[in-house]
Design a protein around this motif. Structure first.
Motif, PDB file in Angstrom:
ATOM      1  N   ALA A 145       0.931  -1.191  -0.007  1.00 12.59           N
ATOM      2  CA  ALA A 145      -0.034  -0.117   0.062  1.00 12.59           C
ATOM      3  C   ALA A 145       0.993   1.436  -0.080  1.00 12.59           C
ATOM      4  O   ALA A 145       0.440   2.283  -0.735  1.00 12.59           O
ATOM      5  CB  ALA A 145      -1.019  -0.094   1.280  1.00 12.59           C
ATOM      6  N   MET A 146       1.858   1.210   0.816  1.00 11.64           N
ATOM      7  CA  MET A 146       2.877   2.433   0.861  1.00 11.64           C
ATOM      8  C   MET A 146       3.571   2.610  -0.406  1.00 11.64           C
ATOM      9  O   MET A 146       3.694   3.738  -1.018  1.00 11.64           O
ATOM     10  CB  MET A 146       4.052   2.243   1.953  1.00 11.64           C
ATOM     11  N   ILE A 147       4.025   1.453  -0.927  1.00 11.40           N
ATOM     12  CA  ILE A 147       4.961   1.775  -2.188  1.00 11.40           C
ATOM     13  C   ILE A 147       3.964   2.184  -3.630  1.00 11.40           C
ATOM     14  O   ILE A 147       4.394   3.091  -4.290  1.00 11.40           O
ATOM     15  CB  ILE A 147       5.406   0.378  -2.525  1.00 11.40           C
ATOM     16  N   ILE A 148       2.864   1.570  -3.640  1.00  8.25           N
ATOM     17  CA  ILE A 148       1.996   1.880  -4.802  1.00  8.25           C
ATOM     18  C   ILE A 148       1.389   3.155  -4.488  1.00  8.25           C
ATOM     19  O   ILE A 148       1.244   4.207  -5.277  1.00  8.25           O
ATOM     20  CB  ILE A 148       0.595   1.025  -4.887  1.00  8.25           C
ATOM     21  N   GLY A 149       1.241   3.622  -3.206  1.00  8.88           N
ATOM     22  CA  GLY A 149       0.605   4.937  -2.999  1.00  8.88           C
ATOM     23  C   GLY A 149       1.670   6.154  -3.455  1.00  8.88           C
ATOM     24  O   GLY A 149       1.457   7.254  -3.876  1.00  8.88           O
ATOM     25  N   GLN A 150       3.050   5.687  -2.987  1.00  7.94           N
ATOM     26  CA  GLN A 150       4.043   6.941  -3.251  1.00  7.94           C
ATOM     27  C   GLN A 150       4.040   7.095  -4.924  1.00  7.94           C
ATOM     28  O   GLN A 150       4.615   7.820  -5.355  1.00  7.94           O
ATOM     29  CB  GLN A 150       5.429   6.207  -2.812  1.00  7.94           C
ATOM     30  N   ARG A 151       3.713   6.052  -5.532  1.00 10.47           N
ATOM     31  CA  ARG A 151       3.555   6.245  -7.051  1.00 10.47           C
ATOM     32  C   ARG A 151       2.362   7.086  -7.567  1.00 10.47           C
ATOM     33  O   ARG A 151       2.100   7.322  -8.680  1.00 10.47           O
ATOM     34  CB  ARG A 151       3.708   4.887  -7.658  1.00 10.47           C
ATOM     35  N   HIS A 152       1.382   7.535  -6.536  1.00 11.04           N
ATOM     36  CA  HIS A 152       0.319   8.193  -6.958  1.00 11.04           C
ATOM     37  C   HIS A 152      -0.601   7.400  -7.768  1.00 11.04           C
ATOM     38  O   HIS A 152      -1.510   7.927  -8.675  1.00 11.04           O
ATOM     39  CB  HIS A 152       0.595   9.517  -7.862  1.00 11.04           C
ATOM     40  N   VAL A 153      -0.696   6.137  -7.329  1.00 12.23           N
ATOM     41  CA  VAL A 153      -1.712   5.178  -8.019  1.00 12.23           C
ATOM     42  C   VAL A 153      -3.019   5.245  -7.127  1.00 12.23           C
ATOM     43  O   VAL A 153      -2.725   4.863  -5.940  1.00 12.23           O
ATOM     44  CB  VAL A 153      -1.117   3.743  -8.351  1.00 12.23           C
ATOM     45  N   PRO A 154      -4.111   5.298  -7.683  1.00 12.59           N
ATOM     46  CA  PRO A 154      -5.153   5.261  -6.524  1.00 12.59           C
ATOM     47  C   PRO A 154      -5.231   3.779  -6.042  1.00 12.59           C
ATOM     48  O   PRO A 154      -5.332   2.575  -6.717  1.00 12.59           O
ATOM     49  CB  PRO A 154      -6.588   5.500  -7.726  1.00 12.59           C
ATOM     50  N   THR A 155      -5.781   3.552  -4.813  1.00 15.87           N
ATOM     51  CA  THR A 155      -5.873   2.500  -4.306  1.00 15.87           C
ATOM     52  C   THR A 155      -7.073   2.487  -3.428  1.00 15.87           C
ATOM     53  O   THR A 155      -7.690   3.429  -3.044  1.00 15.87           O
ATOM     54  CB  THR A 155      -4.614   2.197  -3.043  1.00 15.87           C
ATOM     55  N   SER A 156      -7.536   1.217  -3.239  1.00 18.03           N
ATOM     56  CA  SER A 156      -8.821   0.689  -2.392  1.00 18.03           C
ATOM     57  C   SER A 156      -8.167  -0.255  -1.166  1.00 18.03           C
ATOM     58  O   SER A 156      -7.376  -1.167  -1.485  1.00 18.03           O
ATOM     59  CB  SER A 156      -9.778   0.168  -3.117  1.00 18.03           C
ATOM     60  N   THR A 157      -8.361   0.025   0.034  1.00 18.97           N
ATOM     61  CA  THR A 157      -8.013  -0.728   0.993  1.00 18.97           C
ATOM     62  C   THR A 157      -8.825  -1.793   1.634  1.00 18.97           C
ATOM     63  O   THR A 157      -9.993  -1.684   1.674  1.00 18.97           O
ATOM     64  CB  THR A 157      -7.258   0.277   2.203  1.00 18.97           C
ATOM     65  N   PHE A 158      -8.137  -2.938   1.938  1.00 19.47           N
ATOM     66  CA  PHE A 158      -8.971  -3.918   2.545  1.00 19.47           C
ATOM     67  C   PHE A 158      -8.484  -4.666   3.465  1.00 19.47           C
ATOM     68  O   PHE A 158      -7.117  -4.551   3.828  1.00 19.47           O
ATOM     69  CB  PHE A 158      -9.092  -5.078   1.255  1.00 19.47           C
ATOM     70  N   GLY A 159      -9.178  -5.233   4.472  1.00 16.91           N
ATOM     71  CA  GLY A 159      -8.566  -5.994   5.541  1.00 16.91           C
ATOM     72  C   GLY A 159      -8.039  -7.337   5.371  1.00 16.91           C
ATOM     73  O   GLY A 159      -7.038  -7.363   5.909  1.00 16.91           O
ATOM     74  N   PHE A 160      -8.437  -7.930   4.190  1.00 15.76           N
ATOM     75  CA  PHE A 160      -8.077  -9.164   3.889  1.00 15.76           C
ATOM     76  C   PHE A 160      -7.582  -9.384   2.344  1.00 15.76           C
ATOM     77  O   PHE A 160      -8.380  -8.709   1.666  1.00 15.76           O
ATOM     78  CB  PHE A 160      -8.931 -10.254   4.545  1.00 15.76           C
ATOM     79  N   GLU A 161      -6.758 -10.245   2.106  1.00 12.98           N
ATOM     80  CA  GLU A 161      -6.397 -10.297   0.786  1.00 12.98           C
ATOM     81  C   GLU A 161      -7.744 -10.792  -0.235  1.00 12.98           C
ATOM     82  O   GLU A 161      -8.034 -10.419  -1.354  1.00 12.98           O
ATOM     83  CB  GLU A 161      -5.343 -11.194   0.674  1.00 12.98           C
ATOM     84  N   VAL A 162      -8.400 -11.850   0.446  1.00 16.98           N
ATOM     85  CA  VAL A 162      -9.453 -12.179  -0.357  1.00 16.98           C
ATOM     86  C   VAL A 162     -10.504 -11.312  -0.640  1.00 16.98           C
ATOM     87  O   VAL A 162     -11.281 -11.494  -1.792  1.00 16.98           O
ATOM     88  CB  VAL A 162     -10.194 -13.460   0.379  1.00 16.98           C
ATOM     89  N   ASP A 163     -10.752 -10.281   0.253  1.00 13.09           N
ATOM     90  CA  ASP A 163     -11.611  -9.165   0.073  1.00 13.09           C
ATOM     91  C   ASP A 163     -11.243  -8.331  -1.108  1.00 13.09           C
ATOM     92  O   ASP A 163     -12.117  -8.021  -1.967  1.00 13.09           O
ATOM     93  CB  ASP A 163     -11.621  -8.182   1.226  1.00 13.09           C
ATOM     94  N   SER A 164      -9.856  -8.218  -1.629  1.00 11.39           N
ATOM     95  CA  SER A 164      -9.578  -7.417  -2.627  1.00 11.39           C
ATOM     96  C   SER A 164      -9.743  -8.328  -3.918  1.00 11.39           C
ATOM     97  O   SER A 164     -10.026  -7.736  -5.084  1.00 11.39           O
ATOM     98  CB  SER A 164      -7.978  -6.950  -2.431  1.00 11.39           C
ATOM     99  N   LEU A 165      -9.673  -9.620  -3.551  1.00 11.91           N
ATOM    100  CA  LEU A 165      -9.648 -10.327  -4.839  1.00 11.91           C
ATOM    101  C   LEU A 165     -11.131 -10.585  -5.316  1.00 11.91           C
ATOM    102  O   LEU A 165     -11.604 -10.344  -6.381  1.00 11.91           O
ATOM    103  CB  LEU A 165      -9.120 -11.917  -4.657  1.00 11.91           C
ATOM    104  N   ASP A 166     -12.062 -10.550  -4.318  1.00 14.48           N
ATOM    105  CA  ASP A 166     -13.525 -10.555  -4.628  1.00 14.48           C
ATOM    106  C   ASP A 166     -13.926  -9.198  -5.333  1.00 14.48           C
ATOM    107  O   ASP A 166     -14.595  -9.343  -6.233  1.00 14.48           O
ATOM    108  CB  ASP A 166     -14.319 -10.733  -3.312  1.00 14.48           C
ATOM    109  N   ALA A 167     -13.198  -8.247  -4.621  1.00 18.29           N
ATOM    110  CA  ALA A 167     -13.618  -6.944  -5.492  1.00 18.29           C
ATOM    111  C   ALA A 167     -12.993  -6.785  -6.890  1.00 18.29           C
ATOM    112  O   ALA A 167     -13.694  -6.089  -7.765  1.00 18.29           O
ATOM    113  CB  ALA A 167     -12.787  -5.624  -4.563  1.00 18.29           C
ATOM    114  N   LEU A 168     -11.931  -7.527  -7.063  1.00 25.81           N
ATOM    115  CA  LEU A 168     -11.266  -7.729  -8.416  1.00 25.81           C
ATOM    116  C   LEU A 168     -12.441  -8.338  -9.491  1.00 25.81           C
ATOM    117  O   LEU A 168     -12.562  -8.096 -10.397  1.00 25.81           O
ATOM    118  CB  LEU A 168      -9.916  -8.336  -8.449  1.00 25.81           C
ATOM    119  N   ALA A 169     -12.860  -9.416  -8.679  1.00 27.55           N
ATOM    120  CA  ALA A 169     -13.568 -10.352  -9.798  1.00 27.55           C
ATOM    121  C   ALA A 169     -14.834  -9.842  -9.995  1.00 27.55           C
ATOM    122  O   ALA A 169     -15.759  -9.952 -10.894  1.00 27.55           O
ATOM    123  CB  ALA A 169     -14.111 -11.735  -8.857  1.00 27.55           C
ATOM    124  N   SER A 170     -15.189  -8.771  -8.938  1.00 23.70           N
ATOM    125  CA  SER A 170     -16.514  -7.987  -9.220  1.00 23.70           C
ATOM    126  C   SER A 170     -16.319  -6.720 -10.103  1.00 23.70           C
ATOM    127  O   SER A 170     -17.277  -5.944 -10.334  1.00 23.70           O
ATOM    128  CB  SER A 170     -17.232  -7.455  -7.838  1.00 23.70           C
TER     129      SER A 170
END
Length: 254
Positions: A145-170
């Protein structure tokens, strides 16, 4: 701290010498204690169906030592102080990451880190292809999250990896910064939502690490026995077969 998965531990603050057990003590007691999270597949599961690759590898290690495996279920890493386990698995094999812990580390047995998971049709090819138009799912507080944020790439934060994968699939995000293990197990358990896993970027040192067995104040004999068992398991394919049952293809450590 690089750790972003259950019991992939960077620092646990183990200070009690009472938890130390020698190889002879383990053999005399007839059990090897493994600390694991009770609800963290593909790592481990108290339900036992499937048990998780940490449990399966722990059973193989215990058998090699001539003892049975005792599972010490913990929710947080700090509970290891009172659990009395002998080993933890999937530990980051890095001196800096382990600078505040009394865990002794085995020889590494695979390499992992953070990769990008993307939709099958995505044009993204690496971390360097991310820009201000790509939204990336990251785990809250993670180094990714820190490295990607430093590149000014928009991020969405999730508590667990599977939550971000569900969001990706959706299609809520364009990519998810996750470990290959999490993405591979997601594909195994969600074949209708399978994602494409991009190769890890080894040029980002903080996003790549070797993995080892962590031992709670072992003697040299126990550390040697664990190293010998891991070498045998790597040579005969035991480690790879265990992880492959969870959809995970391991990469050799560097």
């Amino acid at each position: 701290m690089k750790a972003i998965l259950p019991l992939m531990i960077a620092a646990v603050g183990l200070t009690s010498p009472a938890q130390a057990r020698s190889l002879n003590a383990i053999r005399e007691s007839g059990v090897l204690g493994l600390c694991a999270h009770p609800n963290s597949l593909p790592f481990a599961s108290k339900a036992g169906d499937p048990p998780g690759f940490q449990v399966e590898l722990g059973q193989a290690l215990a058998h090699e030592l001539g003892v049975s495996l005792r599972l010490d279920w913990i929710i947080t890493q700090y509970q290891m102080r009172s659990a009395g386990c002998d080993i933890v698995l999937d530990v980051i094999a890095d001196r800096e990451a382990q600078s505040e812990t009394n865990l002794r580390i085995s020889k590494p047995y695979y390499r992992t880190g953070v990769a990008l998971a993307v939709p099958a049709a995505s044009q993204l090819s690496s971390f360097r292809s991310l820009d201000e138009h790509t939204k990336v799912g990251v785990q809250v507080g993670s180094i990714a999250a820190m490295i990607i944020g430093q590149r000014h790439v928009p991020t969405s934060t999730f508590g667990f990896e599977v939550d971000s994968l569900d969001a990706l699939a959706s299609h809520e995000i364009d990519a998810a910064a996750v470990t290959p293990i999490a993405a591979s197990y997601f594909n195994l358990t969600h074949p209708d939502k399978a994602v494409r896993i991009l190769d890890r970027d080894e040029s980002e040192a903080d996003l790549n690490w070797n993995v080892a067995v962590g031992m709670v104040r072992p003697d040299d004999a126990l550390r040697g026995a664990i190293d010998a068992a891991l070498s045998k398991f790597r040579d005969d394919g035991t480690v790879e077969r265990i992880y492959q049952r969870y959809g995970v293809t391991l990469q050799a450590p560097k």
